[in-house]
Write a protein that holds these residues in place. Structure first.
Motif, PDB file in Angstrom:
ATOM      1  N   ALA A 174       0.810  -1.224   0.000  1.00 51.34           N
ATOM      2  CA  ALA A 174       0.000   0.000   0.000  1.00 51.34           C
ATOM      3  C   ALA A 174       0.840   1.268   0.000  1.00 51.34           C
ATOM      4  CB  ALA A 174      -0.932  -0.017   1.221  1.00 51.34           C
ATOM      5  N   GLN A 175       2.029   1.224   0.615  1.00 50.35           N
ATOM      6  CA  GLN A 175       2.841   2.432   0.748  1.00 50.35           C
ATOM      7  C   GLN A 175       3.651   2.761  -0.510  1.00 50.35           C
ATOM      8  OE1 GLN A 175       2.793   4.480   3.519  1.00 50.35           O
ATOM      9  NE2 GLN A 175       1.093   3.137   4.139  1.00 50.35           N
ATOM     10  N   VAL A 176       3.909   1.755  -1.334  1.00 46.55           N
ATOM     11  CA  VAL A 176       4.775   1.986  -2.508  1.00 46.55           C
ATOM     12  C   VAL A 176       4.090   1.572  -3.803  1.00 46.55           C
ATOM     13  CG1 VAL A 176       6.909   1.773  -1.187  1.00 46.55           C
ATOM     14  CG2 VAL A 176       5.895  -0.264  -2.214  1.00 46.55           C
ATOM     15  N   ASP A 177       2.753   1.486  -3.820  1.00 47.73           N
ATOM     16  CA  ASP A 177       2.078   1.052  -5.039  1.00 47.73           C
ATOM     17  C   ASP A 177       2.154   2.087  -6.151  1.00 47.73           C
ATOM     18  OD1 ASP A 177       0.438   2.912  -3.930  1.00 47.73           O
ATOM     19  OD2 ASP A 177      -1.367   1.654  -3.877  1.00 47.73           O
ATOM     20  N   LYS A 221       1.597   1.827 -10.409  1.00 46.46           N
ATOM     21  CA  LYS A 221       0.285   2.363 -10.768  1.00 46.46           C
ATOM     22  C   LYS A 221       0.477   3.551 -11.698  1.00 46.46           C
ATOM     23  CE  LYS A 221      -2.719   0.808  -7.029  1.00 46.46           C
ATOM     24  NZ  LYS A 221      -3.682   1.214  -5.984  1.00 46.46           N
ATOM     25  N   VAL A 222       0.190   3.341 -12.977  1.00 43.64           N
ATOM     26  CA  VAL A 222       0.393   4.373 -13.992  1.00 43.64           C
ATOM     27  C   VAL A 222      -0.915   5.113 -14.230  1.00 43.64           C
ATOM     28  CG1 VAL A 222       1.258   4.852 -16.303  1.00 43.64           C
ATOM     29  CG2 VAL A 222       2.063   2.838 -15.058  1.00 43.64           C
ATOM     30  N   GLY A 223      -0.850   6.421 -14.242  1.00 42.55           N
ATOM     31  CA  GLY A 223      -2.031   7.232 -14.497  1.00 42.55           C
ATOM     32  C   GLY A 223      -1.640   8.580 -15.063  1.00 42.55           C
ATOM     33  N   PRO A 224      -2.621   9.456 -15.269  1.00 38.08           N
ATOM     34  CA  PRO A 224      -2.312  10.783 -15.822  1.00 38.08           C
ATOM     35  C   PRO A 224      -1.275  11.548 -15.011  1.00 38.08           C
ATOM     36  CG  PRO A 224      -4.683  10.400 -15.795  1.00 38.08           C
ATOM     37  CD  PRO A 224      -4.056   9.272 -15.031  1.00 38.08           C
ATOM     38  N   GLY A 272       6.840 -13.768 -10.975  1.00 38.14           N
ATOM     39  CA  GLY A 272       5.760 -14.119 -11.895  1.00 38.14           C
ATOM     40  C   GLY A 272       4.591 -13.159 -11.892  1.00 38.14           C
ATOM     41  N   ARG A 273       4.774 -11.963 -11.352  1.00 38.25           N
ATOM     42  CA  ARG A 273       3.707 -10.960 -11.354  1.00 38.25           C
ATOM     43  C   ARG A 273       3.857 -10.101 -12.598  1.00 38.25           C
ATOM     44  NH1 ARG A 273       1.574 -11.045  -6.065  1.00 38.25           N
ATOM     45  NH2 ARG A 273      -0.071  -9.739  -6.960  1.00 38.25           N
ATOM     46  N   TRP A 274       3.505 -10.684 -13.735  1.00 35.00           N
ATOM     47  CA  TRP A 274       3.761 -10.049 -15.024  1.00 35.00           C
ATOM     48  C   TRP A 274       2.927  -8.792 -15.227  1.00 35.00           C
ATOM     49  CZ3 TRP A 274       8.104 -11.558 -16.777  1.00 35.00           C
ATOM     50  CH2 TRP A 274       8.548 -12.875 -16.551  1.00 35.00           C
ATOM     51  N   ASP A 275       1.748  -8.737 -14.619  1.00 36.57           N
ATOM     52  CA  ASP A 275       0.924  -7.539 -14.758  1.00 36.57           C
ATOM     53  C   ASP A 275       1.610  -6.333 -14.111  1.00 36.57           C
ATOM     54  OD1 ASP A 275       0.654  -8.770 -12.279  1.00 36.57           O
ATOM     55  OD2 ASP A 275      -1.397  -8.016 -11.960  1.00 36.57           O
ATOM     56  N   ARG A 276       2.158  -6.547 -12.918  1.00 36.57           N
ATOM     57  CA  ARG A 276       2.855  -5.458 -12.238  1.00 36.57           C
ATOM     58  C   ARG A 276       4.200  -5.160 -12.889  1.00 36.57           C
ATOM     59  NH1 ARG A 276       1.666  -6.018  -5.712  1.00 36.57           N
ATOM     60  NH2 ARG A 276      -0.620  -5.947  -5.888  1.00 36.57           N
ATOM     61  N   ALA A 277       4.851  -6.169 -13.416  1.00 31.11           N
ATOM     62  CA  ALA A 277       6.114  -5.940 -14.128  1.00 31.11           C
ATOM     63  C   ALA A 277       5.869  -5.075 -15.363  1.00 31.11           C
ATOM     64  CB  ALA A 277       6.743  -7.275 -14.522  1.00 31.11           C
ATOM     65  N   LEU A 278       4.797  -5.386 -16.107  1.00 32.88           N
ATOM     66  CA  LEU A 278       4.474  -4.594 -17.291  1.00 32.88           C
ATOM     67  C   LEU A 278       4.088  -3.173 -16.907  1.00 32.88           C
ATOM     68  CD1 LEU A 278       3.992  -4.360 -20.319  1.00 32.88           C
ATOM     69  CD2 LEU A 278       1.676  -5.255 -19.954  1.00 32.88           C
ATOM     70  N   ALA A 279       3.284  -3.029 -15.839  1.00 37.52           N
ATOM     71  CA  ALA A 279       2.875  -1.695 -15.403  1.00 37.52           C
ATOM     72  C   ALA A 279       4.084  -0.872 -14.966  1.00 37.52           C
ATOM     73  CB  ALA A 279       1.872  -1.816 -14.254  1.00 37.52           C
ATOM     74  N   SER A 280       5.032  -1.518 -14.295  1.00 38.76           N
ATOM     75  CA  SER A 280       6.244  -0.808 -13.870  1.00 38.76           C
ATOM     76  C   SER A 280       7.084  -0.392 -15.072  1.00 38.76           C
ATOM     77  CB  SER A 280       7.068  -1.697 -12.935  1.00 38.76           C
ATOM     78  OG  SER A 280       6.349  -2.001 -11.765  1.00 38.76           O
ATOM     79  N   ALA A 281       7.148  -1.251 -16.096  1.00 37.68           N
ATOM     80  CA  ALA A 281       7.896  -0.904 -17.300  1.00 37.68           C
ATOM     81  C   ALA A 281       7.277   0.305 -18.001  1.00 37.68           C
ATOM     82  CB  ALA A 281       7.947  -2.101 -18.244  1.00 37.68           C
TER      83      ALA A 281
END
Length: 313
Positions: A209-212, A216-219, A267-276
């Motif tokens: 929760a503290q480092v999401d 988390k990509v947004g405007p 194996g958290r590919w969704d978060r890996a992609l979001a971080s990329a």
């Protein structure tokens, strides 16, 4: 103010002296005939205001003194002189708004070199960011953001784009293209060691929760990157380097790069992609904003000499 020192061939010294004598922003002109040994010639010195420095350098380069002699410029922290005060008052503008393009090219070129120390700083920053993410510690993540050296090549890339300097763009691009993958691979290897020793488990990444903000990509990701890039370039051009610390804390490049490695390992590919995506958005936003600041700078000029001269080695 600035201290200008020129090693001039004797046949050009009178022109250099006349140039500086006629400049309202120049003070304390000194000529030392025959004082230069290598290259042989005369030494000409003066104190300049920041507002006039860019134009003076351009005229000295027109005399080819960067090839036939040497031109050096250094910042003076304290100048106690009525003559210097009068020179400051005689030149319009504010010193903080003056862009000295040759100095900017030299500094950005130096800071964009791919070196062992650059790789080490970026790798350590990524490792700290990874640990901060694993432990859900925003303090550790912020420390990693401050340590990251990536703003140097990003600034160089912006300068290269504005001045159409292919050498700066290539150097900065190489530094970014090599250093981030290397740092991410090393972070992944260390993450594997954490996994093997039980310090990192897949469930560790479930509640961050503290480092999401890392993934988390947004405007606001783009907006923050644009503001940070603009502030960073303003800091470089106005010599207010203290503001760069705020830029480092604002941009989520190092944490995003580190989290790509950690999330992929688990194996958290969704978060890996979001971080990329977060990483790319931040890199692009910083470069675009920094380039726009330079493009619309009050002191902007397209000088061919600046475009062609070296970029700090």
């Amino acid at each position: 103010m600035l201290h200008l020192r020129v090693l001039s061939p004797p046949e050009l010294t009178d022109r250099v002296r006349g140039l500086l004598a006629a400049e309202p922003g120049s003070a304390h002109l000194t000529v030392l005939p025959g004082a230069a040994v290598a290259p042989p010639g005369d030494v000409v010195e003066a104190v300049l205001t920041r507002e006039c420095a860019d134009g003076v350098l351009a005229e000295l380069v027109e005399l080819r003194l960067d090839q036939l002699g040497v031109i050096t410029l250094e910042t003076l922290d304290t100048v106690l002189s009525d003559a210097a005060d009068r020179a400051e008052a005689a030149v319009p503008g504010d010193p903080a708004d003056a862009v000295i393009w040759d100095d900017l090219v030299a500094r950005s070129g130096e800071e964009s070199r791919l070196s062992i120390s650059f790789l080490a700083f970026l790798t350590i920053a990524c490792l700290l960011a990874a640990i901060g993410a694993i432990t859900d510690s925003p303090v550790t993540v912020v420390g990693a953001m401050v340590l990251g050296p990536e703003f140097g090549p990003l600034a160089a890339l912006a300068v290269g784009l504005v001045l159409r300097r292919g050498d700066l763009c290539r150097r900065a691009g190489l530094a970014l293209a090599v250093s981030f993958p290397v740092a991410m691979v090393i972070t992944g290897v260390v993450g594997a060691l954490f996994h093997a020793t039980g310090l990192l488990q897949r469930t560790t990444l479930d509640n961050l929760a503290q480092v999401d903000f890392i993934y988390k990509v947004g405007p606001f990701s783009l907006i923050i990157a644009l503001l940070a890039g603009a502030a960073g370039m303003l800091s470089l051009t106005s010599a207010k380097s203290g503001a760069l610390v705020g830029v480092f804390i604002s941009v989520t490049t190092v944490p995003a790069a580190a989290f790509v490695a950690v999330a992929a390992l688990e194996g958290r590919w969704d978060r890996a992609l979001a971080s990329a995506v977060q990483l790319l958005v931040n890199l692009a936003g910083v470069v675009v904003a920094a380039a726009l600041v330079l493009w619309f700078s009050p002191s902007a000029r397209s000088d061919r000499a600046v475009r062609k001269r070296g970029s700090g080695g």
